[in-house]
Motif scaffolding. Structure first.
Motif, PDB file in Angstrom:
ATOM      1  N   GLU A 588       0.540  -1.044  -0.042  1.00  0.00           N
ATOM      2  CA  GLU A 588       0.384  -0.004  -0.097  1.00  0.00           C
ATOM      3  C   GLU A 588       0.610   0.970   0.151  1.00  0.00           C
ATOM      4  O   GLU A 588       1.778   1.440   0.502  1.00  0.00           O
ATOM      5  N   ILE A 589      -0.092   2.488  -0.827  1.00  0.00           N
ATOM      6  CA  ILE A 589       0.923   3.592  -0.529  1.00  0.00           C
ATOM      7  C   ILE A 589      -0.335   4.883  -0.346  1.00  0.00           C
ATOM      8  O   ILE A 589      -0.882   4.266  -0.547  1.00  0.00           O
ATOM      9  N   ASP A 590       0.786   5.794  -0.466  1.00  0.00           N
ATOM     10  CA  ASP A 590      -0.880   7.054   0.011  1.00  0.00           C
ATOM     11  C   ASP A 590      -0.970   7.698  -1.049  1.00  0.00           C
ATOM     12  O   ASP A 590      -0.094   7.937  -1.611  1.00  0.00           O
ATOM     13  N   LEU A 591      -2.368   8.000  -1.532  1.00  0.00           N
ATOM     14  CA  LEU A 591      -2.905   8.556  -2.736  1.00  0.00           C
ATOM     15  C   LEU A 591      -3.344   9.963  -1.966  1.00  0.00           C
ATOM     16  O   LEU A 591      -4.108  10.444  -1.889  1.00  0.00           O
ATOM     17  N   SER A 592      -2.443  10.926  -2.961  1.00  0.00           N
ATOM     18  CA  SER A 592      -2.860  12.582  -2.650  1.00  0.00           C
ATOM     19  C   SER A 592      -4.458  12.710  -3.024  1.00  0.00           C
ATOM     20  O   SER A 592      -4.902  12.324  -3.885  1.00  0.00           O
ATOM     21  N   SER A 593      -4.351  13.484  -2.338  1.00  0.00           N
ATOM     22  CA  SER A 593      -6.081  14.878  -3.352  1.00  0.00           C
ATOM     23  C   SER A 593      -5.384  15.886  -3.593  1.00  0.00           C
ATOM     24  O   SER A 593      -4.826  16.837  -3.241  1.00  0.00           O
ATOM     25  N   PRO A 594      -6.688  15.687  -4.312  1.00  0.00           N
ATOM     26  CA  PRO A 594      -6.279  17.137  -5.801  1.00  0.00           C
ATOM     27  C   PRO A 594      -7.321  18.283  -5.412  1.00  0.00           C
ATOM     28  O   PRO A 594      -6.742  19.470  -5.757  1.00  0.00           O
ATOM     29  N   VAL A 595      -7.624  17.818  -4.300  1.00  0.00           N
ATOM     30  CA  VAL A 595      -8.275  19.275  -3.150  1.00  0.00           C
ATOM     31  C   VAL A 595      -7.407  19.089  -1.925  1.00  0.00           C
ATOM     32  O   VAL A 595      -7.916  20.463  -1.159  1.00  0.00           O
ATOM     33  N   ALA A 596      -6.138  19.159  -1.963  1.00  0.00           N
ATOM     34  CA  ALA A 596      -5.711  20.127  -0.922  1.00  0.00           C
ATOM     35  C   ALA A 596      -5.404  21.511  -0.635  1.00  0.00           C
ATOM     36  O   ALA A 596      -5.223  21.683  -2.063  1.00  0.00           O
ATOM     37  N   GLY A 597      -5.349  22.089   0.331  1.00  0.00           N
ATOM     38  CA  GLY A 597      -5.224  23.528   0.569  1.00  0.00           C
ATOM     39  C   GLY A 597      -6.473  24.582   0.511  1.00  0.00           C
ATOM     40  O   GLY A 597      -6.538  25.433   0.600  1.00  0.00           O
ATOM     41  N   ALA A 598      -7.763  23.484   0.019  1.00  0.00           N
ATOM     42  CA  ALA A 598      -8.765  24.032  -0.329  1.00  0.00           C
ATOM     43  C   ALA A 598      -9.755  23.526   0.302  1.00  0.00           C
ATOM     44  O   ALA A 598      -9.749  23.279   1.695  1.00  0.00           O
ATOM     45  N   THR A 599     -10.877  25.016   0.967  1.00  0.00           N
ATOM     46  CA  THR A 599     -11.679  25.113   2.166  1.00  0.00           C
ATOM     47  C   THR A 599     -13.074  24.866   1.325  1.00  0.00           C
ATOM     48  O   THR A 599     -13.208  25.422   0.381  1.00  0.00           O
ATOM     49  N   PRO A 600     -14.023  24.362   2.056  1.00  0.00           N
ATOM     50  CA  PRO A 600     -15.245  23.705   1.251  1.00  0.00           C
ATOM     51  C   PRO A 600     -16.058  25.158   0.595  1.00  0.00           C
ATOM     52  O   PRO A 600     -16.635  25.747  -0.568  1.00  0.00           O
ATOM     53  N   SER A 601     -15.834  26.724   1.694  1.00  0.00           N
ATOM     54  CA  SER A 601     -17.030  27.740   1.055  1.00  0.00           C
ATOM     55  C   SER A 601     -15.272  28.630  -0.300  1.00  0.00           C
ATOM     56  O   SER A 601     -16.446  28.884  -0.497  1.00  0.00           O
ATOM     57  N   GLU A 602     -14.441  28.044  -0.268  1.00  0.00           N
ATOM     58  CA  GLU A 602     -13.957  28.610  -1.705  1.00  0.00           C
ATOM     59  C   GLU A 602     -13.909  27.486  -2.925  1.00  0.00           C
ATOM     60  O   GLU A 602     -13.557  27.873  -3.913  1.00  0.00           O
ATOM     61  N   MET A 603     -14.580  26.428  -2.127  1.00  0.00           N
ATOM     62  CA  MET A 603     -14.761  25.370  -3.503  1.00  0.00           C
ATOM     63  C   MET A 603     -15.886  26.099  -4.590  1.00  0.00           C
ATOM     64  O   MET A 603     -17.173  26.751  -3.984  1.00  0.00           O
ATOM     65  N   PRO A 604     -15.792  25.478  -6.050  1.00  0.00           N
ATOM     66  CA  PRO A 604     -17.134  25.945  -6.636  1.00  0.00           C
ATOM     67  C   PRO A 604     -18.150  25.633  -6.302  1.00  0.00           C
ATOM     68  O   PRO A 604     -18.436  24.045  -5.561  1.00  0.00           O
ATOM     69  N   ALA A 605     -19.398  26.093  -7.027  1.00  0.00           N
ATOM     70  CA  ALA A 605     -20.356  25.374  -6.979  1.00  0.00           C
ATOM     71  C   ALA A 605     -21.778  25.427  -8.078  1.00  0.00           C
ATOM     72  O   ALA A 605     -21.561  26.068  -8.508  1.00  0.00           O
ATOM     73  N   PRO A 606     -22.037  24.281  -8.417  1.00  0.00           N
ATOM     74  CA  PRO A 606     -23.156  24.218  -9.195  1.00  0.00           C
ATOM     75  C   PRO A 606     -24.913  25.450  -9.163  1.00  0.00           C
ATOM     76  O   PRO A 606     -24.951  25.586  -8.383  1.00  0.00           O
ATOM     77  N   ILE A 607     -25.087  26.111  -9.942  1.00  0.00           N
ATOM     78  CA  ILE A 607     -26.347  26.854  -9.746  1.00  0.00           C
ATOM     79  C   ILE A 607     -27.340  26.110  -9.719  1.00  0.00           C
ATOM     80  O   ILE A 607     -27.593  25.642 -11.475  1.00  0.00           O
ATOM     81  N   LEU A 608     -28.128  25.870  -8.928  1.00  0.00           N
ATOM     82  CA  LEU A 608     -29.708  24.407  -9.854  1.00  0.00           C
ATOM     83  C   LEU A 608     -30.823  25.286  -9.289  1.00  0.00           C
ATOM     84  O   LEU A 608     -31.211  26.602  -8.982  1.00  0.00           O
ATOM     85  N   ILE A 609     -32.173  24.505 -10.019  1.00  0.00           N
ATOM     86  CA  ILE A 609     -33.761  25.384 -10.099  1.00  0.00           C
ATOM     87  C   ILE A 609     -33.659  25.297  -7.915  1.00  0.00           C
ATOM     88  O   ILE A 609     -33.289  24.580  -7.719  1.00  0.00           O
TER      89      ILE A 609
END
Length: 744
Positions: A588-609
């Motif tokens: 086994e090895i550690d798998l890194s995250s592509p969202v390292a360094g991001a906070t939920p409030s900074e993340m993009p989001a969709p606009i829905l009905i």
């Protein structure tokens, strides 16, 4: 002779002069009166024609205002929809690209290391005599030799294999998760959110996603003002002195949610089809939402390295409040394969009547991105590709799923398998399994076999016919046609031989799987065989054996106590071979995250009905004509009213041709509906506008009254006093008469 002219005296008129003058005056008066009436009639006709022309032009202007205003809203919603889709595709691309270098490196290590998978097949690379007399045309050893060839780098001039392409990826792209980098392009510059905690995104793909998010937000905020501006512009251009759109300040019925709402589109999907398909009397059309629960399953997993391989993720389900999931932009429609059923054989025509099942299946942007990459190698499917004989697709999918789970809330890092250590000798593998029995997690990830099974209606002892005869004659009660089938081999169907794919020989089992268990017989080192049968079956669609029924003297099927026809079974004989390929040792090895360094409030989001109104109440779907709840259409906010006004002052002699309208103007209204034929959501770019009869007069009056308070926001386009005058005029019209007039 000469002629002379004599003057003849002329008698003067002796009538009374007063009488002559009196007659001349009467004609003049009559003429003047006639001219006056004629001029008035001309003025009347001219003004009436002008009024009618103005009325028609005002209706056209109202139509233009309604369609152009609603059309701008539709375009804005389509912009948001395509931005939502594009963001989701880019998110899926991040997961695949971020996993690509490690998957390529690991597949190369797995197939070129000291104990590589191809070495387990090296002993079969030269075709030698068959394993048994049942092996037709030496197919087994030929197949193993072909597997060995495809799993090795191509000889000079023999064309590229999957390893050649993987080497190119490994040299071109690098990732910190790799054990060895080759000074290629660091893919994290595109796929990693940021190098520092809380910083703005530095990854180029993340920057594009955030830009699309900001574009969508700006589109939503400006949609109302620009829709009103569009309505005013086109209403006036079509002849209205003033024009406006109701609602006065239109609002896109949408809200920005959070990044998690990208989840269903990425990892869930919906299947629609028949329930109980083999019983036509009980079947019904149903939909099934298949939620992967990717994050929860991995968060609760005791063995992420294995579970990330097995969780099914396809994506494409569109979240929508009125119906949990809808077919969206990633849906595909396909024809289900026909199936055999006892009620579908036409005995009079002596043939099968095929019944096709139609349905929907969805696949999302993650599957699309994976398919795009794997398609370059020849992805697994009906068209053979060299990637099918390696585990590259297997590894890429596993890592990409974990990367998506990181984005949706799974804590990082997680342990994944780096599959470059195999034990290829059977005795050594069996000893390793015995020494490590009971350990958790199991130290053996996978046991590999190469397998072929052949089923036949002829017993294996009949060497002349077991795999040589294929009789397509329809069966009778006393005759069983000689047929065979194999999922791995070329199998005859209607005298046409269809080549099967070599990758179907590969069978990987979880953990340690000892082939000696059960009724397997050892043929030689690494090779086992099992013969079973007869297996009694009522039919076999692979060999095209339809059900046979016991018939009475009238050629009618005999029924059992349950009312079902009594079948005459076929006897099927099965022979299977297995060759041991090796065991995969856990590493086994550690798998890194592509969202390292991001906070939920900074993340993009969709606009829905937006599913609720301002007070949080559910917005009802309604039918325009019946006012009854109806899924698919709703009055508010998917309808718009265009209103135009123009002075009805007569063009000629307005003092005499005055209007009875107290406002001194004519008002025209038109209604446009905003709809989406594909799906009521902001994932499908199919929002359209269509004129429709004006309905619900009282509702429009209420919305106009509410709009007076919003008029200040659009004061540069809509005059508040004029809006109040129009509202007052429309309010004075009897609602019953208004509805009668509008429905005429």
């Amino acid at each position: 002779m000469s002629l002379s002219r004599e003057k003849i005296p002329v008698q003067p008129f002796t009538g009374p002069p007063r009488q002559a003058a009196k007659r001349s005056g009467q004609i003049l008066v009559i003429t003047l009166l006639a001219i006056t009436v004629l001029v008035g009639l001309v003025f009347f006709v001219y003004n009436l024609g002008g009024r009618l022309s103005d009325r028609l032009s005002q209706q056209n202007a109202a139509d233009a205002a309604a369609v152009s205003g609603a059309g701008w809203m539709a375009r804005s919603m389509n912009v948001v929809a395509i931005n939502n889709v594009t963001q989701t595709r880019l998110i899926a691309l991040i997961a695949v690209l971020d996993a690509l270098p490690l998957a390529a490196e690991m597949t190369i290590a797995e197939e070129t290391g000291d104990d590589s998978l191809p070495l387990g097949l090296a002993k079969w690379q030269n075709v030698v005599p068959a394993f048994t007399v049942y092996e037709e045309d030496n197919f087994y050893r030929r197949g193993l030799a072909e597997l060995y060839r495809q799993m090795n780098p191509s000889p000079q001039g023999d064309g590229p294999t999957h390893l050649d392409l993987l080497y190119e990826i490994d040299r071109t792209l690098d990732h910190p998760d790799e054990k060895v980098t080759e000074d290629g392009f660091d893919i994290t510059r595109a796929t990693r959110w940021s190098a520092g905690d809380g910083a703005e995104p530095s990854g180029t793909i993340w920057q594009a996603i955030v830009t699309l998010d900001e574009f969508s937000q700006a589109t939503v905020e400006s949609a109302g003002l620009l829709a009103q501006a569009n309505a005013v512009r086109f209403g006036q251009a079509d002849g209205g002195e003033s024009a406006l759109l109701v609602p006065v300040l239109p609002r896109m019925p949408a809200r920005r949610t959070d990044f998690a709402d990208f989840g269903p589109v990425l990892v869930d999907h919906i299947a629609i089809g028949w329930e109980y398909p083999h019983n036509p009397a009980r079947r019904r059309w149903v939909s099934e939402v298949r939620q992967s629960n990717l994050v929860n399953n991995l968060a609760q997993s005791q063995d992420v390295a294995w579970d990330c391989r097995t969780i099914s993720v396809r994506g494409g389900a569109i979240p929508e409040f009125a119906y949990p999931h809808r077919i969206g932009p990633f849906a595909k429609v396909y024809q289900w394969r026909g199936y055999w059923d006892r009620s579908e054989y036409d005995w009079t025509a002596n043939r099968w009547v095929r019944q096709e099942r139609w349905g929907y299946s969805t696949y999302g942007p993650l599957e699309n991105a994976l398919g795009t990459v794997l398609g370059l190698f020849g992805a697994a499917g009906w068209h053979s590709g060299t990637v099918d004989t390696s585990r590259f697709a297997y590894h890429l999918r596993s890592f990409a799923k974990v990367k998506v789970a990181y984005m949706l809330g799974l804590s990082a890092p997680q342990k994944v398998q780096y599959a470059d250590k195999w034990i290829l000798d059977y005795n050594e593998a069996r000893a390793f399994a015995a020494d490590n029995d009971g350990e958790s997690p199991p130290p053996i990830m996978t046991t590999r076999y190469y397998r072929v099974s052949v089923k036949s209606t002829t017993h294996w002892s009949d060497r002349a016919n077991w795999m040589k005869t294929y009789d397509p004659t329809p069966p009778t009660l006393n005759f069983t046609p000689m047929r065979y089938h194999s999922n791995q081999l070329r199998t005859p169907h209607d005298d046409v031989f269809a080549p099967e794919l070599v990758y179907r020989w590969i069978e990987d089992r979880r953990g340690w799987h000892d082939v000696t268990a059960g009724d397997w017989e050892k043929l030689t080192d690494y090779v086992w065989i099992r013969r079973t049968g007869p297996h009694r079956v009522s039919h076999d669609y692979q060999m095209k054996l339809p059900p046979r029924y016991v018939m009475d003297p009238n050629n009618v099927p005999v029924l059992n106590e349950n009312g079902d026809p009594i079948t005459v079974p076929y006897e099927i004989y099965l022979v299977e071979w297995r060759v041991f390929g090796g065991i995969e040792i856990r590493q086994e090895i550690d798998l890194s995250s592509p969202v390292a360094g991001a906070t939920p409030s900074e993340m993009p989001a969709p606009i829905l009905i937006e599913p609720t109104d301002e007070e949080g109440r559910l917005v009802w779907y309604e039918d325009y004509e019946t006012d009854q709840p109806l899924q698919g259409i709703r009055i508010e906010p998917f309808a718009f009213l265009g209103v135009t006004r123009k002075s009805d002052k007569a063009a000629i002699w307005p003092q005499r041709f005055s209007s009875a309208n107290p406002t001194g103007a004519m008002v025209a209204v038109a209604q446009a509906g905003l709809f989406n034929n594909a799906s009521w959501d902001l994932w499908t770019q199919d929002w359209r506008v269509q004129l429709q009869p004006v309905a619900q007069w009282d509702s429009w009056l209420d919305r106009m009254e509410d709009g007076i308070a919003d008029a200040e926001a659009v004061s540069e386009m809509v005059d508040v006093l004029e809006l109040e005058e129009i509202y007052d005029y429309m309010l004075r019209i009897d609602p019953y008469m208004a509805e009668m007039y509008l429905s005429h």
